[in-house]
Design an enzyme around this catalytic site. Sequence first.
Site, short mmCIF file in Angstrom:
data_model
loop_
_atom_site.label_atom_id
_atom_site.label_comp_id
_atom_site.label_asym_id
_atom_site.label_seq_id
_atom_site.Cartn_x
_atom_site.Cartn_y
_atom_site.Cartn_z
N THR A 35 0.80 -1.23 0.00
CA THR A 35 0.00 0.00 0.00
C THR A 35 0.84 1.28 0.00
O THR A 35 0.28 2.36 -0.11
CB THR A 35 -0.96 0.04 1.21
OG1 THR A 35 -0.20 0.08 2.41
CG2 THR A 35 -1.89 -1.16 1.19
N GLU A 98 3.54 0.65 10.36
CA GLU A 98 3.66 -0.79 10.10
C GLU A 98 3.51 -1.62 11.37
O GLU A 98 3.03 -2.75 11.32
CB GLU A 98 5.00 -1.10 9.42
CG GLU A 98 5.12 -0.54 8.02
CD GLU A 98 4.23 -1.23 7.00
OE1 GLU A 98 3.56 -2.22 7.33
OE2 GLU A 98 4.19 -0.77 5.85
#
Length: 124
Positions: A35, A98
């Site tokens: 992404t 993340e």
Amino acid sequence: MTNKLIKLANYLNKSGFTKEAIAVKNLIPLFVYGTLREGEKNHHMLEDAEFLGNKTLPGFVRTKGAGPAIVPGDKDDFIEGELYQVGPEVLEKIDEYEGDEYPRELAILEDESEVNVYVYRPKE
């Protein structure tokens, strides 16, 4: 970064010393495959990064995680992605995004350059 360092980094880059120029600029090579790629929903996190090109990361394979994920695979496996050079502030922001299940690790691209990449490491 001071004006002298910017001039030095630009000179090194033009002279073919790309890795040295990146080091002078205090930039970090980051390989992205999900992404964070151009056109994807989180690419905005790389708005201050410099795109270095499309690259291949050998020895990894896609898997299912909370989102796009890769894990170490066989030597014949590979992932296509994009390479950016990012500053420490950008990397810190992406590290936080993340999270713990996608730690940043060092890996070697097909062209033998060393990069940072987020690898899926699920909690057990």
